[in-house]
Design a protein around this motif. Sequence first.
Motif, PDB file in Angstrom:
ATOM      1  N   ASP A  58      11.684  -5.416  -3.166  1.00  0.00           N
ATOM      2  CA  ASP A  58      11.837  -5.097  -4.591  1.00  0.00           C
ATOM      3  C   ASP A  58      10.787  -5.817  -5.442  1.00  0.00           C
ATOM      4  O   ASP A  58      10.297  -5.273  -6.426  1.00  0.00           O
ATOM      5  CB  ASP A  58      13.254  -5.439  -5.070  1.00  0.00           C
ATOM      6  N   TYR A  59      10.428  -7.025  -5.051  1.00  0.00           N
ATOM      7  CA  TYR A  59       9.392  -7.768  -5.765  1.00  0.00           C
ATOM      8  C   TYR A  59       8.042  -7.037  -5.663  1.00  0.00           C
ATOM      9  O   TYR A  59       7.311  -6.915  -6.638  1.00  0.00           O
ATOM     10  CB  TYR A  59       9.270  -9.198  -5.214  1.00  0.00           C
ATOM     11  N   GLU A 118       0.833  -1.210   0.000  1.00  0.00           N
ATOM     12  CA  GLU A 118       0.000   0.000   0.000  1.00  0.00           C
ATOM     13  C   GLU A 118       0.865   1.257   0.000  1.00  0.00           C
ATOM     14  O   GLU A 118       0.572   2.222  -0.698  1.00  0.00           O
ATOM     15  CB  GLU A 118      -0.906   0.029   1.234  1.00  0.00           C
ATOM     16  N   MET A 119       1.914   1.237   0.797  1.00  0.00           N
ATOM     17  CA  MET A 119       2.790   2.403   0.878  1.00  0.00           C
ATOM     18  C   MET A 119       3.514   2.641  -0.450  1.00  0.00           C
ATOM     19  O   MET A 119       3.679   3.780  -0.867  1.00  0.00           O
ATOM     20  CB  MET A 119       3.795   2.234   2.014  1.00  0.00           C
ATOM     21  N   ILE A 120       3.930   1.567  -1.097  1.00  0.00           N
ATOM     22  CA  ILE A 120       4.587   1.678  -2.401  1.00  0.00           C
ATOM     23  C   ILE A 120       3.619   2.295  -3.412  1.00  0.00           C
ATOM     24  O   ILE A 120       3.964   3.214  -4.144  1.00  0.00           O
ATOM     25  CB  ILE A 120       5.102   0.304  -2.885  1.00  0.00           C
ATOM     26  N   ALA A 121       2.378   1.796  -3.417  1.00  0.00           N
ATOM     27  CA  ALA A 121       1.360   2.328  -4.333  1.00  0.00           C
ATOM     28  C   ALA A 121       1.115   3.808  -4.060  1.00  0.00           C
ATOM     29  O   ALA A 121       0.981   4.617  -4.982  1.00  0.00           O
ATOM     30  CB  ALA A 121       0.063   1.535  -4.198  1.00  0.00           C
ATOM     31  N   GLU A 138      10.670  -6.341   9.097  1.00  0.00           N
ATOM     32  CA  GLU A 138      11.402  -7.593   8.873  1.00  0.00           C
ATOM     33  C   GLU A 138      11.057  -8.230   7.529  1.00  0.00           C
ATOM     34  O   GLU A 138      10.848  -9.431   7.415  1.00  0.00           O
ATOM     35  CB  GLU A 138      11.158  -8.572  10.034  1.00  0.00           C
ATOM     36  N   ILE A 139      10.985  -7.383   6.498  1.00  0.00           N
ATOM     37  CA  ILE A 139      10.755  -7.827   5.115  1.00  0.00           C
ATOM     38  C   ILE A 139      12.099  -7.704   4.389  1.00  0.00           C
ATOM     39  O   ILE A 139      12.739  -6.655   4.461  1.00  0.00           O
ATOM     40  CB  ILE A 139       9.698  -6.939   4.411  1.00  0.00           C
ATOM     41  N   SER A 140      12.501  -8.744   3.689  1.00  0.00           N
ATOM     42  CA  SER A 140      13.795  -8.731   2.993  1.00  0.00           C
ATOM     43  C   SER A 140      13.771  -7.739   1.832  1.00  0.00           C
ATOM     44  O   SER A 140      12.714  -7.403   1.305  1.00  0.00           O
ATOM     45  CB  SER A 140      14.128 -10.129   2.465  1.00  0.00           C
TER      46      SER A 140
END
Length: 137
Positions: free
Chosen positions: A51-52, A17-20, A44-46
């Motif tokens: 990037d995906y 959501e933040m990326i969008a 704690e997201i790689s």
Amino acid sequence: MLHVMPNRVEKLSLLSEMIAFAKSDTELKTIEYNFLLGVAKQLEISREDFDYLIEHPINSIHLKSHSERIVQFHRLVLLMHIDQERTQEEVAKLYNYGLRMGLNHESITRVLYLMEGFPDMMVPAEVLIDIFKVQYN
């Protein structure tokens, strides 16, 4: 109040959501990318998963916890100000996003109004939480 951390799917959804939100005006700026990468680390997201998500957004999940929704709204307030470009369109989008999350419209309006009085329009987390607490009780 019991505070439950969101699970992995919820975390990925928050980040998506933040990326969008960041991409809606143009492509992701470097400063926005770095801010979001910092949020990903907090959650704690790689970096690979992050990037995906940029290329493959996932559906949003409604957060059950009121405090988690406030935290997410605060992240979006910070994100909106990171590139120093704030348009009425972005403010309206942030307002509508808060409503969709189920946050109180008076609290959202108050936060957006109070932003003007803070340096760099950054509302401190404790002020934001107090605003929402007043409406929540």
